[in-house]
Scaffold this active site. Structure first.
Site, short mmCIF file in Angstrom:
data_model
loop_
_atom_site.label_atom_id
_atom_site.label_comp_id
_atom_site.label_asym_id
_atom_site.label_seq_id
_atom_site.Cartn_x
_atom_site.Cartn_y
_atom_site.Cartn_z
CB CYS A 71 28.65 13.07 64.73
SG CYS A 71 29.84 11.72 64.95
NE ARG A 97 26.12 12.58 67.63
CZ ARG A 97 26.20 13.87 67.86
NH1 ARG A 97 25.10 14.60 67.87
NH2 ARG A 97 27.37 14.46 68.09
CG ASP A 114 26.93 13.24 71.71
OD1 ASP A 114 27.10 12.01 71.72
OD2 ASP A 114 27.84 14.07 71.72
P1 4NP Z 1 29.70 11.41 68.39
O1 4NP Z 1 29.71 11.31 70.00
O2 4NP Z 1 29.91 12.89 68.07
O3 4NP Z 1 28.34 10.94 68.03
O4 4NP Z 1 30.82 10.54 67.90
C1 4NP Z 1 30.72 11.83 70.82
C2 4NP Z 1 31.91 11.17 70.90
C3 4NP Z 1 32.91 11.64 71.74
C4 4NP Z 1 32.70 12.78 72.49
C5 4NP Z 1 31.49 13.45 72.41
C6 4NP Z 1 30.50 12.97 71.56
N1 4NP Z 1 33.71 13.26 73.38
O5 4NP Z 1 33.46 14.25 74.08
O6 4NP Z 1 34.81 12.68 73.41
#
Ligand code: 4NP
Length: 155
Positions: free
Chosen positions: A3, A9, A119
């Site tokens: 991800c 995720r 997300d």
């Molecule tokens: P992930 O979610 O891709 O599912 O781990 C996110 C985690 C952090 C961020 C965005 C999405 N961020 O902008 O820091």
């Protein structure tokens, strides 16, 4: 499992798939990574850890890392959560074989629909439960298809 941040995720997908593989005595190596390096070394998001805990899944020991080209050497399948992850991972692929390893995880449940796992990072707690349900279904399909593949190879 890939991800953006490797804190919401993909660590959840990693641990759900690992748990199901163990339950089915399927021997596979599962890992996860982010396309961004922003959270390298961090444990998963607290909200993801708490939600997973309600489903008896422990994410507390995992640590974020960034996807790298060597992952193509180490893994047969690369499941990405959304279209943006897909573009990034594909951009690192060195050949057609590596491109073919990469697929949107929800295409396992809804073939060719090219849906993304939402997300949950910027939303409320309900988003985390929704992601759990989505990834739990997808990992069930993945485990079953790997078991079928194993059976066919052994016939
Ligand atoms: P992930 O979610 O891709 O599912 O781990 C996110 C985690 C952090 C961020 C965005 C999405 N961020 O902008 O820091």
């Amino acid at each position: 499992m890939v991800c953006l941040g490797n804190i919401c995720r993909s660590p959840l997908a990693e641990e759900i798939l690992r748990t199901k593989a163990i339950q089915h005595k399927l021997e596979i190596i599962v890992d996860s990574a982010g396309t961004s390096g922003q959270h390298i070394g961090e444990h998963p998001d607290k909200r993801t850890i708490l939600n997973a805990k309600t489903h008896k899944i422990d994410l507390s020991k995992l640590k974020a890392r960034q996807f790298s080209v060597s992952d193509f050497d180490n893994f047969d399948l690369v499941f990405v959560m959304d279209a943006s992850n897909y573009s990034y991972v594909i951009s690192l692929a060195r050949n057609k074989n590596e491109i073919q390893k990469v697929q949107l995880i929800l295409n396992t449940v809804y073939p060719n629909a090219s849906l993304s796992v939402p997300d949950p990072y910027f939303g409320g707690v309900e988003g985390f439960e929704n992601v759990f349900t989505i990834l739990n279904n997808a990992c069930e399909v993945i485990v079953k298809s790997l078991i079928m593949k194993n059976k066919k190879q052994n016939e």
